[in-house]
Structure formats: structure tokens, C-alpha cells
Design an enzyme around this catalytic site. Structure first.
Site, PDB file in Angstrom:
ATOM      1  N   HIS A  84       0.849  -1.202   0.000  1.00 33.83           N
ATOM      2  CA  HIS A  84       0.000   0.000   0.000  1.00 33.83           C
ATOM      3  C   HIS A  84       0.881   1.247   0.000  1.00 33.83           C
ATOM      4  O   HIS A  84       1.500   1.596   0.997  1.00 33.83           O
ATOM      5  CB  HIS A  84      -0.925  -0.025   1.228  1.00 33.83           C
ATOM      6  CG  HIS A  84      -1.949   1.070   1.212  1.00 33.83           C
ATOM      7  ND1 HIS A  84      -2.148   1.907   2.279  1.00 33.83           N
ATOM      8  CD2 HIS A  84      -2.817   1.472   0.247  1.00 33.83           C
ATOM      9  CE1 HIS A  84      -3.113   2.756   1.975  1.00 33.83           C
ATOM     10  NE2 HIS A  84      -3.533   2.520   0.758  1.00 33.83           N
ATOM     11  N   VAL A 131       5.674   2.512   2.490  1.00 34.64           N
ATOM     12  CA  VAL A 131       4.834   1.471   1.883  1.00 34.64           C
ATOM     13  C   VAL A 131       4.454   0.494   2.999  1.00 34.64           C
ATOM     14  O   VAL A 131       5.313   0.008   3.723  1.00 34.64           O
ATOM     15  CB  VAL A 131       5.562   0.692   0.761  1.00 34.64           C
ATOM     16  CG1 VAL A 131       4.596  -0.295   0.096  1.00 34.64           C
ATOM     17  CG2 VAL A 131       6.150   1.612  -0.290  1.00 34.64           C
ATOM     18  N   GLU A 132       3.132   0.243   3.127  1.00 33.83           N
ATOM     19  CA  GLU A 132       2.661  -0.753   4.088  1.00 33.83           C
ATOM     20  C   GLU A 132       2.578  -2.090   3.353  1.00 33.83           C
ATOM     21  O   GLU A 132       1.886  -2.189   2.330  1.00 33.83           O
ATOM     22  CB  GLU A 132       1.270  -0.386   4.601  1.00 33.83           C
ATOM     23  CG  GLU A 132       1.212   0.944   5.331  1.00 33.83           C
ATOM     24  CD  GLU A 132      -0.206   1.318   5.750  1.00 33.83           C
ATOM     25  OE1 GLU A 132      -0.475   1.314   6.949  1.00 33.83           O
ATOM     26  OE2 GLU A 132      -1.043   1.621   4.878  1.00 33.83           O
ATOM     27  N   VAL A 133       3.282  -3.078   3.853  1.00 38.39           N
ATOM     28  CA  VAL A 133       3.229  -4.408   3.221  1.00 38.39           C
ATOM     29  C   VAL A 133       2.402  -5.330   4.119  1.00 38.39           C
ATOM     30  O   VAL A 133       2.668  -5.449   5.316  1.00 38.39           O
ATOM     31  CB  VAL A 133       4.647  -4.987   3.024  1.00 38.39           C
ATOM     32  CG1 VAL A 133       4.563  -6.403   2.448  1.00 38.39           C
ATOM     33  CG2 VAL A 133       5.454  -4.098   2.070  1.00 38.39           C
ATOM     34  N   VAL A 148      -2.371   0.344   8.741  1.00 36.86           N
ATOM     35  CA  VAL A 148      -2.011   1.190   9.887  1.00 36.86           C
ATOM     36  C   VAL A 148      -2.395   2.651   9.623  1.00 36.86           C
ATOM     37  O   VAL A 148      -3.073   3.300  10.424  1.00 36.86           O
ATOM     38  CB  VAL A 148      -0.498   1.086  10.207  1.00 36.86           C
ATOM     39  CG1 VAL A 148      -0.067   2.162  11.196  1.00 36.86           C
ATOM     40  CG2 VAL A 148      -0.176  -0.300  10.759  1.00 36.86           C
TER      41      VAL A 148
END
Ligand code: NDP
Ligand code: 5RP
Length: 305
Positions: A136, A147-149, A184
Site C-alpha cells: 500500500h 509502503v505498508e506491506v 495502519v
């Protein structure tokens, strides 16, 4: 190493640029030539701004890392990592993952840039269920480092390849081990917005003053420190009191604020319709967006990012 980005909209094209800026080859795929032409134009505009700050000296070299492709098979052939950034419409994603199930092999990891679909939902659409995760990014993806993985128990346990590759493209990666709505960042943004609506609705402050409070108050610190660091600097004894006094008083509403519903009914959707909480009818939005991009670059330079 070649990365393929599927969908050349706001997110896809800036994600592609983030890889190109790190000298990583990218295939940027979209279904129409018009979308690809627009993507190319927008990427060149971003690069102009990068040049103003001496962050790139040769935009032709950066552009040479991006192949604009309108054929899916060609776009994914010989690619080692795929990021899907097509519209947030399940039917569109479903049709695409069905084609990818036939075209890809189990050694390729596919990541979705979805904002709202759970990984579990996407896994149902794709054949290699252990080879799909969520990455994301945030708009504009070539500038916002985070970047949210997201993975889950069905994902291949070792996704260090994804983390390493994203870091190589200059990203700050956080790993979520559970498939939770909003990941998050949107949970944090929504929590703040809930209390902001609460303050406006109870006539405690105007929305303009709340924006001012954030921009000239904690916003300045948030570019440097997260909430736990801020609590450490403030003193955990103090924060113990702040939290125990305030938590019972904070909004915990579950429904959508009336003001937001009303704005949607009036089609006052923000910059995209010329009016939201503020009136943008006399604002040069193209330049405002460019100015915002420049200010972000200045903050990133200050932060050594
Ligand atoms: N905008 C944002 O701030 C963020 C969005 N996201 C997520 O990223 C994804 C993309 O969003 P965003 O870039 O804003 O959307 P856009 O609508 O800007 O871009 C999507 C692009 O994909 C194209 N497209 C449509 N169908 C296909 C297909 N089958 N194959 C390839 N391309 C296709 C669209 O073409 P056409 O226009 O012709 O339909 C368009 O160019 C969504 O899942 C969204 O939720 C995540 C983080 C932030
Ligand atoms: O996750 C997102 C989309 O995937 C965004 O955070 C959400 O749409 C809000 O966007 P912004 O913070 O840029 O207003």
C-alpha cells in the site's frame, strides 16, 4: 530486474516512477493508449519538478527505465515482481487476477496496491494464493517514502524479497502480519478525523482552526517523530495522565458524521469538484498540486530522504 505495474493511473504511474528513479526497469501497463500517454505526460511533469531540485539531471535516462505497454502478456513476461494498481472495483481486479492466474508462474510475487480489499479477498481471485501480498503506497508514490506491506498466514512466509526490493527503490517499509481493515495509516488518519469532526460538531473549534492546529502544531513534529517517540520526549508520566484523563472523553462514534454525508449529497467532494470544506473555485489547482509536491521535496531533503 524488471518490475511490472498494472494500471497507469495516479498510483501506478508514480509507483513506476519510484522504481525508475532508483534505476530499476519498469513495465507500466494500462488497457488504453490514452491512459499510457497521460501517464507519460504526468511522469514528465513530476520529473521537471525533480530537475528543479537537482534530484535528477537527465530525465531521458529515467524515462528509459519505463516501458509503456498496452499488452498484458508482454507486460508481465520476464518480470520478477508485479504490482497491481487498477481501480478499486472488485470486478476489474477479479478479471485481471483471472488473466494473471493463467499468465504467471508460482515463482512470481504479485502485490496489490488496494486500499480497502482484504488480502484474503484478493487471494480468492488468484491461483497462487501464497504468492500475493499487499503493498500500500501513498499518493504521490514517488515522493511519500512509506509502503505498508500486508501478508497473512496464507502468504509465503519469506517475503524479504519484496521488502528488499522496495527498500532498494528508496521506500520505508512497514510489515503488517495481519490483514486488518485500513492497515495502519488509514486507521490513524481516521482516528484523528473522527475526533476532528467531534470538535467541529460540538462547536469547540471551526474546521479551519482544526486544520491550523494540526499544520502549525503537531504536524510539524509528525514529519520528524511518531506518536511513541513524541510520548517519550514528552514524558510517559505526563502521557499516562493525558491518556487516562482524555480517553473517556474522546469520540467513539461508529457512524459517518452528518457533515460528511451532507457534503457528499451536495457533490462537494473537495478539489475534484471545486468545493469541499473549502472553496477551490478561484484556486489554480494544477499549481497548488505542484507547490505541494515541491514542499514535500523540501521536507524530504531536510529529512535527508
Ligand atoms: N489514489 C490514492 O490516493 C490511492 C489509491 N490506492 C489504490 O490504488 C489502486 C489504483 O488507484 P488509483 O491509481 O487512484 O486509480 P486510477 O483510477 O487513477 O488508476 C487506475 C488505472 O488503471 C486503469 N485500468 C482499468 N482497468 C484496468 C485493467 N484491467 N488493467 C490495467 N489497467 C486498468 C485505469 O484506466 P481507465 O481510467 O481507462 O479505466 C486507470 O488508468 C486502487 O486499488 C486504489 O484503491 C492506494 C493508495 C492511495
Ligand atoms: O489509502 C488510501 C487510498 O488507498 C488513502 O489513504 C485514502 O484514499 C486517503 O487518501 P489521502 O490520505 O491521500 O487523502
Amino acid at each position: 530486474m524488471t518490475v511490472t505495474i498494472l494500471g497507469a493511473g495516479i498510483m501506478g504511474r508514480t509507483i513506476a516512477l519510484s522504481f525508475a528513479l532508483a534505476n530499476i526497469d519498469v513495465n507500466l501497463y494500462d488497457v488504453t493508449n490514452e491512459s499510457l500517454e497521460l501517464a507519460q505526460k504526468k511522469i514528465l511533469e513530476h520529473l521537471e519538478i525533480q530537475k528543479e531540485y537537482n534530484l535528477v539531471d537527465d530525465e531521458t535516462k529515467i524515462m528509459s527505465h519505463i516501458d509503456f505497454v498496452d499488452n498484458l502478456e508482454e507486460a508481465v513476461k520476464e518480470s520478477e515482481f508485479i504490482i497491481e494498481a487498477v481501480p478499486e472495483v472488485l470486478k476489474i481486479k477479479e478479471a485481471l487476477y483471472s488473466k494473471l492466474s493463467d499468465l504467471l508462474t508460482e515463482d512470481i510475487i504479485v502485490a496489490s496496491n488496494t486500499s480497502t480489499f482484504s488480502l484474503e479477498k484478493l487471494q480468492k481471485l488468484y491461483h497462487y494464493k501464497d504468492k500475493i501480498c499487499i503493498t500500500h503506497y501513498f499518493n504521490p508514490a514517488h515522493l511519500v517514502p512509506l509502503v505498508e506491506v500486508v501478508t497473512n498466514s496464507m502468504t509465503e512466509q519469506d517475503i524479504s524479497f519484496v521488502k528488499t526490493l522496495l527498500e532498494k527503490s528508496g521506500k520505508e517499509v512497514i510489515l503488517l502480519n495481519q490483514d486488518i481493515d485500513g492497515f495502519v495509516v488509514n486507521r490513524l488518519q481516521a482516528a484523528l478525523l473522527r475526533e476532528a469532526f467531534n470538535l467541529v460538531e460540538n462547536n469547540i473549534a471551526s474546521f479551519e482552526d482544526i486544520d491550523k492546529a494540526v499544520k502549525f502544531g503537531p504536524g510539524l513534529r509528525w514529519a520528524l517523530n511518531g506518536p511513541f517517540e513524541i510520548a517519550d520526549f514528552g514524558g510517559l508520566d505526563t502521557w499516562d495522565k493525558v491518556v487516562s484523563n482524555l480517553f473517556p472523553d474522546l469520540s467513539n462514534r461508529q457512524d459517518t458524521p452528518e457533515k460528511l454525508i451532507e457534503k457528499n449529497k451536495l457533490n462537494e467532494l473537495g478539489t475534484k469538484t471545486g468545493k469541499g470544506f473549502y472553496d477551490y473555485s478561484k484556486v489554480d489547482l494544477v499549481n497548488a498540486e505542484k507547490d505541494r509536491e515541491k514542499q514535500m521535496i523540501e521536507i524530504l531533503i531536510t529529512k535527508n530522504k
